[in-house]
Design a protein around this motif. Structure first.
Motif, short mmCIF file in Angstrom:
data_model
loop_
_atom_site.label_atom_id
_atom_site.label_comp_id
_atom_site.label_asym_id
_atom_site.label_seq_id
_atom_site.Cartn_x
_atom_site.Cartn_y
_atom_site.Cartn_z
N PHE A 341 -0.73 -21.32 -12.77
CA PHE A 341 -1.88 -21.84 -12.05
C PHE A 341 -3.12 -21.86 -12.95
O PHE A 341 -3.44 -20.86 -13.60
N ARG A 343 -7.31 -23.14 -12.86
CA ARG A 343 -8.42 -23.69 -12.10
C ARG A 343 -9.35 -24.44 -13.04
O ARG A 343 -9.72 -23.93 -14.10
N LEU A 374 -3.33 -29.29 -6.62
CA LEU A 374 -2.53 -28.56 -5.64
C LEU A 374 -3.15 -28.66 -4.26
O LEU A 374 -4.37 -28.53 -4.08
N LYS A 375 -2.29 -28.85 -3.28
CA LYS A 375 -2.75 -28.95 -1.89
C LYS A 375 -2.81 -27.59 -1.22
O LYS A 375 -3.63 -27.37 -0.31
N ASP A 376 -1.91 -26.65 -1.64
CA ASP A 376 -1.89 -25.34 -0.99
C ASP A 376 -3.04 -24.46 -1.46
O ASP A 376 -3.36 -23.46 -0.80
N ARG A 377 -3.64 -24.79 -2.58
CA ARG A 377 -4.87 -24.11 -3.02
C ARG A 377 -5.99 -25.13 -2.93
O ARG A 377 -6.27 -25.84 -3.90
N LYS A 378 -6.61 -25.18 -1.77
CA LYS A 378 -7.53 -26.25 -1.45
C LYS A 378 -8.75 -26.22 -2.36
O LYS A 378 -9.31 -25.15 -2.63
N TRP A 398 -7.23 -26.65 -8.37
CA TRP A 398 -6.14 -25.97 -9.08
C TRP A 398 -5.04 -26.96 -9.45
O TRP A 398 -4.77 -27.91 -8.71
N LYS A 400 -0.93 -26.86 -11.58
CA LYS A 400 0.16 -25.97 -11.96
C LYS A 400 0.94 -26.51 -13.16
O LYS A 400 2.04 -26.04 -13.44
#
Length: 447
Positions: A341, A343, A374-378, A398, A400
């Motif tokens: 991950f 940022r 990434l969608k799960d880490r808005k 974010w 990956k």
């Protein structure tokens, strides 16, 4: 350091190089005289005819055989390699087969002794074929040629039943140092034994390395460390076994290597430092193949871990060979050490008349529209400053897959912001300077 090799017995072999040379000349003279005999001359002519036929058949079969190999789609790679080795020596293989067929026919039709010379030629060709084919397993070209030429020479001598004389000739050329006797025969033995052991060690190391790389339970760092340990252990064992097999005293070698090691330690400090640093990197697992790192101005992913350096490939295709010591002593940013991950932060500004709440929502939706975000880490968007001409924001999101690049994903998000702001009439201000020209009377009145 070398044990004395037993010299040949006086009753079996000549005692000096002059006698051996005379014996070789005598045998060569007898061999030439034997060729002049009618039936032996016929056998030489038959061998020449077989060679011409083998050349024609190889010329005709070669392209077709090669095309047949290429069309074997379901074959494993090792089988294709074996077939290609056969293809490269097709003429010699055909010559050997035809020669043995003719020898069998002559022995069935005529007296067996009449095919003795032709049988010897076939045996010699067979030995040459086996040596030429088996040495293809040696990848190093220089080593392959040396082993091949030595094997051909010794195979020819063995077929001609001249091994005892050749051994005596090589053993007679020697240098005496006190109790130590070094002969050419001893050096040849050492070279052949060492070459055979080193080639075997290389094949075993390569097989073990392939199996370790396929083991998913081991991390990449442990795999590299285990492979290097196996290589060092096998090559060292092969080297010392080769020296021991020819009578080399390893006690004297230990003393000599210690003295040489002290001298080399001062001149090769950097090399030793890089070697030790490489082992430390593998043990602490700080970096591993596939990691994305930054070191100074270099940003890329680790392609391979070497004994002296680390290969780092950048996005533009450049490959940097960074010494291991620099990775230990320098500040390294590992973007994928514990996880992948990453940022990223983008800065932008909008005009004061645009609603900040709307700007933040539009910026977050624009970032989410980019595939790699990434969608799960808005993503989040915050105001960071009230500037001279704009309200300044920071957009954080974010990814990956840092190995695919950072600049390109930033550019994609910036482009998405531009499109979204254009659609919602959000203006992006820029510094402006207003110049006013006053009339001359106004300037004079002010004075």
């Amino acid at each position: 350091m070398l044990h004395n090799s037993p010299s040949p017995a006086a009753s079996d072999t000549p005692q000096n190089s002059q006698d051996i040379a005379l014996s070789l000349l005598d045998q060569g003279h007898n061999f030439l005289l034997g060729l002049l005999r009618p039936w032996n001359a016929y056998q030489v002519a038959i061998a020449l005819g077989i060679f011409i036929i083998a050349t024609i058949l190889a010329w005709w079969l070669g392209p077709r055989f090669h095309e047949w190999i290429r069309n074997r789609e379901g074959w494993p790679i090792w089988r294709k390699r074996v077939m290609l080795m056969v293809h490269r020596r097709l003429r010699l293989m055909i010559f050997v087969i035809l020669t043995y067929v003719v020898v069998w026919a002559l022995r069935e039709i005529t007296w067996p002794s009449r095919s003795y010379l032709l049988g010897g030629i076939g045996q010699l060709a067979f030995v040459w074929y086996i040596i030429a084919t088996s040495t293809r397993l040696i990848t190093n070209s220089f080593t392959r040629k040396m082993v091949r030429y030595v094997g051909w020479t010794w195979g020819t001598v063995s077929v001609l039943n001249m091994t005892d004389i050749m051994r005596s000739l090589l053993d007679s050329a020697a240098i005496q140092f006190g109790d130590t006797r070094i002969s050419v025969w001893l050096l040849v033995q050492a070279a052949v034994t060492l070459a055979a052991l080193l080639v075997s060690a290389r094949l075993i190391a390569k097989t073990g390395a392939d199996r370790l790389r396929r083991n998913e339970d081991l991390s990449p760092s442990v795999q590299v460390l285990a492979i290097k340990f196996i290589q060092v252990a096998l090559y060292s064992t092969a080297f010392f076994l080769g020296l021991r097999s020819v009578g080399f005293d390893l006690t004297g070698l230990a003393v000599l290597s210690g003295a040489i090691g002290v001298g080399l330690g001062f001149g090769l400090q950097k090399v030793v430092s890089n070697l030790v640093s490489g082992i430390i990197i593998l043990l602490d697992k700080s970096i591993k193949p596939g990691d994305v790192i930054s070191l100074g101005d270099t940003f890329g992913w680790i392609e391979a871990l070497g004994a002296r350096y680390v290969s780092v490939v950048t996005r533009d295709g450049k490959e940097f060979l960074i010494p291991n010591e620099d990775l230990i002593t320098g500040q390294v940013v590992n973007w994928s050490h514990s996880n992948d991950f990453v940022r990223l932060d983008l800065y932008f500004g909008t005009a004061y008349h645009d609603d900040p709440h709307t700007v933040r929502e539009i910026a977050i939706k624009a970032a989410l529209s980019v595939g790699r975000v990434l969608k799960d880490r808005k993503p989040v968007c915050h105001i960071v400053n009230f500037g001279n001409s704009s309200v300044d924001y920071i957009l954080r999101f974010w990814i990956k897959d840092p190995r695919l690049g950072l600049t390109n994903i930033k550019g994609d998000v910036y482009l998405a912001l531009w499109d979204a702001f254009s659609e919602h009439n959000i203006s992006i201000p820029f510094p402006q300077t207003e110049v006013r020209l006053l009339p001359p009377e106004k300037v004079l009145s002010d004075k």
